[in-house]
Design a protein around this motif. Structure first.
Motif, mmCIF file in Angstrom:
data_model
loop_
_atom_site.group_PDB
_atom_site.id
_atom_site.type_symbol
_atom_site.label_atom_id
_atom_site.label_comp_id
_atom_site.label_asym_id
_atom_site.label_seq_id
_atom_site.Cartn_x
_atom_site.Cartn_y
_atom_site.Cartn_z
ATOM 1 N N TYR A 87 0.850 -1.191 0.000
ATOM 2 C CA TYR A 87 0.000 0.000 0.000
ATOM 3 C C TYR A 87 0.883 1.237 0.000
ATOM 4 O O TYR A 87 1.814 1.323 0.805
ATOM 5 N N PRO A 88 0.603 2.216 -0.868
ATOM 6 C CA PRO A 88 1.407 3.445 -0.916
ATOM 7 C C PRO A 88 1.441 4.192 0.428
ATOM 8 O O PRO A 88 2.428 4.835 0.757
ATOM 9 N N SER A 89 0.384 4.060 1.211
ATOM 10 C CA SER A 89 0.299 4.778 2.486
ATOM 11 C C SER A 89 1.097 4.103 3.612
ATOM 12 O O SER A 89 1.238 4.671 4.693
ATOM 13 N N GLU A 90 1.618 2.888 3.357
ATOM 14 C CA GLU A 90 2.338 2.134 4.399
ATOM 15 C C GLU A 90 3.833 2.080 4.095
ATOM 16 O O GLU A 90 4.235 2.079 2.936
ATOM 17 N N ARG A 91 4.623 1.984 5.167
ATOM 18 C CA ARG A 91 6.087 1.957 5.011
ATOM 19 C C ARG A 91 6.590 0.692 4.322
ATOM 20 O O ARG A 91 7.525 0.736 3.545
#
Length: 167
Positions: A87-91
């Motif tokens: 996910y782009p929002s996760e590291r």
């Protein structure tokens, strides 16, 4: 706690990290039968349920239950390793497994690390393997008993929950 998704027909992880629900996942244990997977809002709710079960009381906390009998684990690869989604929002990527129950929607269980996912994945894998072996033994026993006349069964699998075997 784990991240779960069990309300869609998709076998794949949701498209966004916000679609997952945070739950405390337990397979079997004192609160339920060995073939059930329970999901609690948090570990504290599970602890309350354990105390109530020990005391012989009705479970008062909300719990989502899934029957693992006849379930299969769906993985993308053939190496037995959990799937992952980026996910782009996760590291970093999230790891997940998909359980296809005999009835109902697929159940996706995810974690932000393989180490966190492993205990649940291992418990589900262990039960599914035992269940499959029991079903195969039952089928082999049925076919050898019904080959040459004699009394024939109804063709239905009967699960004896008291003794935890098929007859």
């Amino acid at each position: 706690t784990h991240l779960v998704k069990y309300d869609t027909k998709d076998l794949e992880a949701p498209g966004s990290s916000v679609e997952w629900k945070r739950k405390y996942v337990v397979v079997g244990g004192i609160v339920t039968k060995p073939w059930m997977m329970n999901m609690f809002y948090r570990k504290k709710d599970y602890d309350i349920a354990v105390k109530e079960a020990h005391a012989g009381h009705k479970i008062s906390v909300k719990v989502k239950q899934f029957d693992l009998r006849g379930a299969r684990i769906i993985l993308k690869g053939r190496d037995g390793k959990p799937n992952w989604v980026d996910y782009p929002s996760e590291r970093k990527p999230w790891y997940y497994i998909t359980i296809l129950p005999r009835k109902g929607y697929p159940i996706k269980i995810s974690s932000e690390s393989l180490d966190e996912l492993e205990p649940v994945y291992s418990a589900v894998r262990r039960f599914v393997r035992k269940d499959m072996e029991a079903r195969q033994q039952y089928q082999m026993g049925r076919s050898s008993n019904n080959n040459y006349g004699g009394r024939r069964g109804s063709g239905m699998n009967v699960y004896d929950q008291r003794n935890d075997y098929y007859r």
